[in-house]
Write a protein that holds these residues in place. Structure first.
Motif, short mmCIF file in Angstrom:
data_model
loop_
_atom_site.label_atom_id
_atom_site.label_comp_id
_atom_site.label_asym_id
_atom_site.label_seq_id
_atom_site.Cartn_x
_atom_site.Cartn_y
_atom_site.Cartn_z
N SER A 247 1.21 -1.05 -0.03
CA SER A 247 -0.04 0.00 -0.32
C SER A 247 0.86 1.41 -0.19
N THR A 248 2.25 1.47 0.82
CA THR A 248 2.83 2.13 0.78
C THR A 248 3.66 3.03 -0.56
N GLU A 249 3.36 1.62 -1.52
CA GLU A 249 4.35 1.52 -2.73
C GLU A 249 3.37 2.64 -3.95
N ARG A 250 2.18 1.95 -3.60
CA ARG A 250 0.62 2.36 -4.06
C ARG A 250 0.50 3.63 -3.82
N PHE A 251 0.75 4.61 -2.26
CA PHE A 251 -0.02 5.79 -2.00
C PHE A 251 1.66 6.50 -2.88
N ARG A 252 3.19 5.79 -2.98
CA ARG A 252 4.09 7.02 -3.27
C ARG A 252 3.00 7.07 -4.85
N ASN A 253 3.01 5.97 -5.57
CA ASN A 253 2.89 6.11 -7.14
C ASN A 253 1.06 6.44 -7.36
N LEU A 254 0.26 6.91 -6.15
CA LEU A 254 -0.82 7.42 -6.61
C LEU A 254 -0.35 9.24 -6.59
N ILE A 255 0.23 9.60 -5.44
CA ILE A 255 1.05 11.01 -4.76
C ILE A 255 1.37 11.60 -6.31
N GLU A 256 2.58 10.90 -6.60
CA GLU A 256 3.08 11.30 -8.43
C GLU A 256 2.23 11.74 -9.28
N THR A 257 0.58 10.15 -9.01
CA THR A 257 0.18 10.71 -10.22
C THR A 257 -1.05 11.54 -10.13
N THR A 258 -0.85 11.92 -9.24
CA THR A 258 -2.74 12.68 -8.90
C THR A 258 -2.21 13.90 -9.95
N SER A 259 -3.17 14.49 -10.15
CA SER A 259 -3.51 16.20 -10.67
C SER A 259 -3.84 16.93 -9.99
N ASP A 260 -2.88 17.23 -8.71
CA ASP A 260 -2.93 18.36 -7.52
C ASP A 260 -1.23 18.20 -7.67
N TRP A 261 -0.31 18.93 -7.44
CA TRP A 261 1.01 19.08 -7.26
C TRP A 261 1.41 18.96 -5.77
N ILE A 262 2.10 17.91 -5.25
CA ILE A 262 1.90 17.83 -3.76
C ILE A 262 3.77 18.11 -3.84
N TRP A 263 4.32 19.18 -2.53
CA TRP A 263 5.16 19.58 -2.52
C TRP A 263 5.86 19.58 -0.99
N GLU A 264 6.59 19.27 -0.48
CA GLU A 264 7.02 20.31 0.76
C GLU A 264 8.41 20.78 0.65
N ILE A 265 8.51 21.32 1.73
CA ILE A 265 9.37 22.56 2.16
C ILE A 265 10.04 22.35 3.28
N ASP A 266 11.08 23.30 3.25
CA ASP A 266 11.79 22.98 4.71
C ASP A 266 11.29 24.61 5.70
N ARG A 267 11.46 24.52 6.84
CA ARG A 267 11.26 25.08 7.92
C ARG A 267 11.67 27.15 7.12
N ASP A 268 12.68 27.12 6.08
CA ASP A 268 12.80 28.49 5.36
C ASP A 268 12.36 28.12 4.62
N GLY A 269 11.02 27.51 3.83
CA GLY A 269 10.20 27.63 2.24
C GLY A 269 10.77 27.43 1.54
N ARG A 270 12.00 26.67 1.53
CA ARG A 270 12.64 25.89 0.19
C ARG A 270 12.04 24.60 -0.09
N CYS A 271 11.88 24.22 -1.26
CA CYS A 271 11.70 23.07 -1.82
C CYS A 271 11.79 22.06 -1.78
N THR A 272 11.53 20.73 -0.97
CA THR A 272 12.67 19.84 -1.03
C THR A 272 11.89 18.35 -1.45
N TYR A 273 10.72 18.23 -1.85
CA TYR A 273 10.17 17.73 -3.01
C TYR A 273 9.45 18.17 -4.29
N SER A 274 8.49 18.23 -4.95
CA SER A 274 8.01 17.85 -5.41
C SER A 274 7.37 16.83 -6.75
N SER A 275 6.15 16.26 -6.71
CA SER A 275 5.43 15.74 -7.38
C SER A 275 5.70 15.86 -9.16
#
Length: 580
Positions: A247-275
């Motif tokens: 399921s974890t693998e499927r969830f990762r695939n879902l994040i990367e194919t969803t119509s919305d842009w998933i992102w993570e940033i650090d506390r300074d606002g710099r992007c650390t992950y982008s779908s």
């Protein structure tokens, strides 16, 4: 677990679920039939009694009108009484239009009874109902003792002389003529209404009982299924751990194919992950986004403001939703992004950054702009329509031209002075412009008559709020415009018209409008008199403050005119008015 033990546990759970549900419906039924229904029956009886009292008072006032005409010499005593009897004898009300009024004198002698003409002109002092009550003598005693009151007795059912039923009547004496006028209600009518309510409540209670029973059964069934599911989970725990990894693998695939842009940033606002979705939205590869801020792609003229707002959100360390960023894509296209995010904390509880999602709302923003323009156009059309209606009424009455506009401007100023909400002031503005629309049905000679109106002309004139209500009630305003127009001549003490409403029965907008209308009308010229002057107008609202007129509105009006030097003569044609 043994099968019998499992069954015993299931039965116990079922009983614990079902018992509160059935006790609840039992208490509901008991409360309805033994508490609420008796109170409702008494309340209904009281309302019916109030109704016949009000109807009798109204009819009593009709007699007073004819007596006044007699005193003024318009009618002889006999003619005044004859007309009163003729008019009251034709009055009917009720669902079948068979409820009526009668008149007898203090002898007692029957003056008029619509369904018992055989008693007209006869001595009815010894007339008794089937239980032996001398009802007409009781009417006289009640009037002699207290002027008016209720009397219960047995009487025929409306116009059916073969059916005798219990009845309660309200009688009131008219001393100048020695008359007693009255009307009544049938107890069977009240019982029939209570029976209908009881049957309806029984049906509703039965429906609720069925629903609760089904819900209880559903809860029991779900509880049993949950027990079985827990047993299955324990048996398959090892297999589920393996499924979790999948399921974890499927969830990762879902994040990367969803119509919305998933992102993570650090506390300074710099992007650390982008779908990968960012490439569809902005045209950039995910790797190009890394270490950049989400506001990096804002247009140059908006970059500083967007960066400051985003930094403020990050500094708060709290979840945020609906943060909009206007971005420029790789090819220069404008994209409006809506960002929602939650904070991420490290093992020490310190803010590590944010994880969020960005959605393209460009089309929605465009649609909202179109909708706003459409709303503004509709509002402008409404203003033009209202102005046309108001102009139609005033063109028939040149002596009061501008009256509705001046009342509108003063009423809106009073409303703002007392802190009334702007959205409701807009409704007051519409009602003020149309408050005299009902005058379009009045004869032109009444409007321009250089002398005071007669009683009949005044009565006809007083119908204009009801006519205005009938004109406006079918127009779907977002405010109670028709009701405000209907009530703008009502007074707090019930002396107004057309309904004689009191206090909180009158809409606040109508109370504000009444103050503005009185001040403007008294300070303006009329065909039958010159202006009484602003001082006389202000004295009138001072004298009626808290009695006839809304106290806070009177204070606001006095402050506007005396302290702020409000110009009452200023109209919309001259540049004022409205809600602006």
């Amino acid at each position: 677990m043994p099968e019998k033990q499992l069954q015993r546990i299931s039965n116990t759970i079922s009983f614990r679920i079902a018992l509160p549900a059935f006790l609840t419906i039992l208490l509901f039924v008991v409360a309805i039939f033994y508490v609420v229904l008796p109170q409702l029956e008494q309340s209904l009886l009281n309302r019916k009694q109030e109704m016949i009292m009000e109807l009798t008072e109204t009819t009593w006032s009709l007699i007073g009108d004819y007596h006044e005409r007699e005193l003024r010499g318009e009618l002889s005593p006999d003619e005044a009484k004859r007309r009163a009897v003729l008019r009251i004898g034709k009055l009917r009300y009720g669902p079948e239009k068979k409820d009526y009024f009668w008149i007898n004198d203090m002898t007692p002698r029957m003056i008029m009874h619509p369904y018992r003409s055989d008693l007209d002109g006869k001595d009815i002092s010894d007339f008794r109902d089937p239980k032996g009550k001398r009802l007409f003598v009781e009417f006289v005693k009640t009037v002699e003792k207290q002027g008016a009151g209720y009397v219960d007795y047995m009487w025929q059912w409306k116009d059916d002389s073969d059916k005798i039923v219990p009845k309660i009547s309200y009688v009131k004496g008219y001393e100048p003529w020695g008359w007693i006028v009255g009307t009544g209600m049938y107890i069977d009518d009240v019982k029939a209404e209570i029976a209908a309510i009881r049957n309806h409540l029984a049906a509703v209670s039965a429906g609720i009982l069925v629903i609760i029973s089904l819900l209880a059964l559903y809860s029991i069934r779900q509880s049993l299924l949950a027990d079985r599911e827990r047993q299955r989970i324990f048996a398959e725990r090892g297999e589920l751990l393996k499924s979790l990894e999948q399921s974890t693998e499927r969830f990762r695939n879902l994040i990367e194919t969803t119509s919305d842009w998933i992102w993570e940033i650090d506390r300074d606002g710099r992007c650390t992950y982008s779908s990968p979705r960012v490439e569809n939205l902005l045209g950039f590869e995910p790797v190009e986004i890394l270490h950049a801020s989400l506001t990096t792609f804002a247009p140059p003229d908006q970059a500083a403001e967007a960066g400051a707002a985003f930094a403020k959100l990050l500094a708060a360390g709290k979840p945020f939703t609906g943060f909009e960023i206007t971005s420029l894509g790789k090819d220069g296209q404008v994209v409006v992004l809506e960002c929602n995010a939650v904070p991420i904390f490290d093992e020490r509880g310190q803010l590590a950054g944010y994880r969020g999602v960005a959605r393209d709302i460009t089309e929605r923003k465009t649609a909202m702009e179109v909708l706003k323009k459409s709303r503004d156009d509709l509002h402008a059309s409404l203003e033009e329509t209202v102005a046309s209606l108001a102009s139609t009424a005033e063109k028939r009455d040149p002596y009061t031209a501008g009256h509705q506009q001046r009342v509108d401007r003063l009423a809106c100023a009073i409303a703002r002075e007392i802190g009334y909400p702007e959205d409701k002031i807009e409704g007051l503005h519409i009602a003020a412009l149309l408050h005299d629309i009902g005058k379009i049905t009045l004869p032109s000679e009444y409007l321009a008559k250089p002398t005071r109106l007669s009683s009949e002309e005044k009565a006809l004139f007083k119908l204009h709020p009801e006519v205005g209500y009938e004109i406006l009630k079918r127009i779907q305003f977002p405010w109670p415009v028709a009701e405000i127009v209907l009530q703008h001549h009502e007074h707090l003490d019930g002396t107004g018209y057309p309904q004689g409403l009191k206090d909180d029965e009158i809409l606040l907008e109508a109370q504000i409008l009444a103050v503005a209308d009185v001040v403007e009308a008294m300070s303006s010229h009329r065909p039958y008199r010159p202006s009484l002057g602003i001082d006389i107008a202000l004295d009138e609202i001072r004298a009626g403050q808290g009695i006839r007129y809304h106290a806070e509105s009177v204070d606001a009006c006095l402050n506007l005119i005396l302290e702020k030097r409000y110009d009452l003569s200023y109209t919309m044609e001259e540049g004022g008015g409205g809600v602006g």
